[in-house]
Scaffold this motif. Structure first.
Motif, short mmCIF file in Angstrom:
data_model
loop_
_atom_site.label_atom_id
_atom_site.label_comp_id
_atom_site.label_asym_id
_atom_site.label_seq_id
_atom_site.Cartn_x
_atom_site.Cartn_y
_atom_site.Cartn_z
N PRO A 1 9.60 3.20 -17.54
CA PRO A 1 10.22 2.85 -18.82
C PRO A 1 10.08 1.36 -19.16
N THR A 2 9.75 0.53 -18.15
CA THR A 2 9.64 -0.90 -18.42
C THR A 2 8.21 -1.30 -18.80
N ASP A 3 7.28 -0.39 -18.63
CA ASP A 3 5.89 -0.73 -18.98
C ASP A 3 5.15 0.57 -19.24
N ARG A 4 5.04 0.89 -20.49
CA ARG A 4 4.52 2.20 -20.86
C ARG A 4 3.02 2.33 -20.63
N ARG A 5 2.37 1.25 -20.35
CA ARG A 5 0.95 1.34 -20.01
C ARG A 5 0.72 1.91 -18.61
N ALA A 6 1.72 1.76 -17.80
CA ALA A 6 1.56 2.10 -16.40
C ALA A 6 2.45 3.28 -16.02
N GLN A 7 2.19 3.80 -14.86
CA GLN A 7 3.05 4.85 -14.32
C GLN A 7 3.46 4.48 -12.91
N VAL A 8 4.61 4.97 -12.56
CA VAL A 8 5.08 4.75 -11.19
C VAL A 8 4.51 5.86 -10.32
N LEU A 9 3.82 5.46 -9.27
CA LEU A 9 3.25 6.42 -8.34
C LEU A 9 4.15 6.53 -7.12
N ALA A 10 4.42 7.75 -6.75
CA ALA A 10 5.29 7.93 -5.58
C ALA A 10 4.87 9.16 -4.79
N LEU A 11 5.21 9.12 -3.52
CA LEU A 11 4.95 10.28 -2.66
C LEU A 11 5.80 11.46 -3.10
N THR A 12 5.19 12.62 -3.08
CA THR A 12 5.96 13.84 -3.23
C THR A 12 6.47 14.26 -1.85
N PRO A 13 7.41 15.19 -1.78
CA PRO A 13 7.82 15.70 -0.46
C PRO A 13 6.62 16.24 0.33
N ASP A 14 5.73 16.96 -0.35
CA ASP A 14 4.52 17.43 0.33
C ASP A 14 3.69 16.28 0.86
N GLY A 15 3.59 15.23 0.03
CA GLY A 15 2.84 14.06 0.45
C GLY A 15 3.47 13.43 1.67
N ARG A 16 4.80 13.37 1.65
CA ARG A 16 5.49 12.78 2.81
C ARG A 16 5.24 13.59 4.07
N THR A 17 5.29 14.91 3.89
CA THR A 17 5.03 15.78 5.05
C THR A 17 3.62 15.59 5.58
N ALA A 18 2.67 15.60 4.65
CA ALA A 18 1.27 15.47 5.05
C ALA A 18 1.03 14.12 5.72
N LEU A 19 1.68 13.09 5.20
CA LEU A 19 1.48 11.76 5.78
C LEU A 19 2.09 11.69 7.17
N THR A 20 3.26 12.30 7.31
CA THR A 20 3.90 12.33 8.64
C THR A 20 2.99 13.05 9.63
N ASP A 21 2.45 14.19 9.19
CA ASP A 21 1.52 14.93 10.05
C ASP A 21 0.34 14.06 10.48
N ALA A 22 -0.22 13.36 9.49
CA ALA A 22 -1.38 12.53 9.79
C ALA A 22 -1.01 11.43 10.79
N HIS A 23 0.10 10.76 10.50
CA HIS A 23 0.51 9.68 11.40
C HIS A 23 0.84 10.22 12.79
N ASP A 24 1.46 11.39 12.83
CA ASP A 24 1.75 12.00 14.14
C ASP A 24 0.47 12.24 14.92
N TRP A 25 -0.50 12.76 14.19
CA TRP A 25 -1.77 13.07 14.87
C TRP A 25 -2.39 11.81 15.46
N TYR A 26 -2.48 10.79 14.65
CA TYR A 26 -3.06 9.53 15.13
C TYR A 26 -2.22 8.92 16.24
N ALA A 27 -0.91 8.98 16.07
CA ALA A 27 -0.02 8.38 17.07
C ALA A 27 -0.13 9.12 18.40
N ARG A 28 -0.28 10.44 18.31
CA ARG A 28 -0.41 11.20 19.58
C ARG A 28 -1.67 10.79 20.32
N LEU A 29 -2.72 10.63 19.56
CA LEU A 29 -3.98 10.21 20.19
C LEU A 29 -3.82 8.83 20.81
N LEU A 30 -3.22 7.94 20.06
CA LEU A 30 -3.03 6.58 20.58
C LEU A 30 -2.07 6.59 21.78
#
Lengths: 155, 155
Positions: A86-115
């Motif tokens: 609402p403060t800048d109509r040219r732009a949009q706020v990008l945010a993680l969705t719950p699915d995105g959060r889940t997928a990211l956690t999975d990815a980080h878990d995978w990498y962290a397990r390997l490390l």
DNA sequence: GGCAAACTTGCCTGCTGGGCAAGTTTTGTA
DNA sequence: TACAAAACTTGCCCAGCAGGCAAGTTTGCC
């Protein structure tokens, strides 16, 4: 100190080979998140209020068109959402969705397990030291790169 | 130790961004050696007697066809020569040419200069510690990746 | 009002790998 | 001696990850 820097060049070469192999392994898992977009998602992860594409591009040092396309892919996968700012109509706020959060956690878990496996023989202090060294190195490297740009410009 | 490994994931992400920027900078110099082939040349550099393509591929963890093509490019650029191996007529001994050695030294100098600037505020001990940490990490990472392969195979 | 910012998308490019297939020559082993 | 494997090359094709330019629209700022 040239010898040390030269040695570090070799160490980085080796590390990049390792990273390549990591990526190959990860690709075999057919992850929800395209490999190259984990970084973008990671960046969004730390931002409770989301951010604009411009900020993503700035931080990731990627071309705006590249970021725009990456975001479009992530939105299409339902991993990121665009909300009006609402403060800048040219732009949009990008945010993680719950699915995105889940997928990211999975990815980080995978990498962290390997490390974790790689670091099985390390003490916590050793791991922390490596992390701190890398953090410092990466920061100093970016400063050097900035100065490199300025040196080139002055030539 | 998951938190530390996770932290290290982030550190590596940052580092990869830095490496990407390094490569961009280097590409602007229009180097004699294609960026992606420096590793192959580096490997040959340490070998007074040269080596076979098979060994390059093994060490670099690259597909033989990829290595074959890389070598062909380097030979075409006059940076690598192929010599018959009298002990194995199927293979050839690959070795750096003087031009290749010069180009490699130039490349390493360039990278080392940049790293020197990044490390300007570091003590020699700190640099050595980072190098040693990276060496150890890379080695342990490769072991973990090997084990990862074995784990997958056992599934 | 004019210019810049913010963003998107089309079109295209380059680099860095991978994989498969096919082919030839040489080597090693039964 | 025969055969299978090794060593390598090249054609063909693919995928991923970026970049760049151009063009277009909307919005914000001076």
């Amino acid at each position: 100190m040239g010898t040390d820097a030269r040695e570090l060049v070799h160490r980085l070469q080796d590390l990049l080979r390792g990273v390549r192999l990591i990526k190959q392994r990860r690709a075999e898992e057919r992850p929800v998140i395209p490999l190259g977009l984990v970084g973008i998602l990671s960046q969004l992860d730390g931002l409770a209020d989301g951010c604009h594409a411009r900020e993503l591009a700035l931080h990731a040092r990627l071309d705006p068109s590249t970021v725009s396309r990456a975001v479009a892919t992530l939105v299409a996968h339902g991993l990121v959402e665009r909300r009006p700012d609402p403060t800048d109509r040219r732009a949009q706020v990008l945010a993680l969705t719950p699915d995105g959060r889940t997928a990211l956690t999975d990815a980080h878990d995978w990498y962290a397990r390997l490390l974790d496996r790689a670091l099985a023989g390390w003490t916590a202090d050793e791991v922390t030291a490596l992390g701190a060294g890398l953090r410092r190195f990466t920061r100093d490297l970016e400063v050097a790169l900035e100065n490199h740009e300025n040196l080139e410009a002055a030539r």
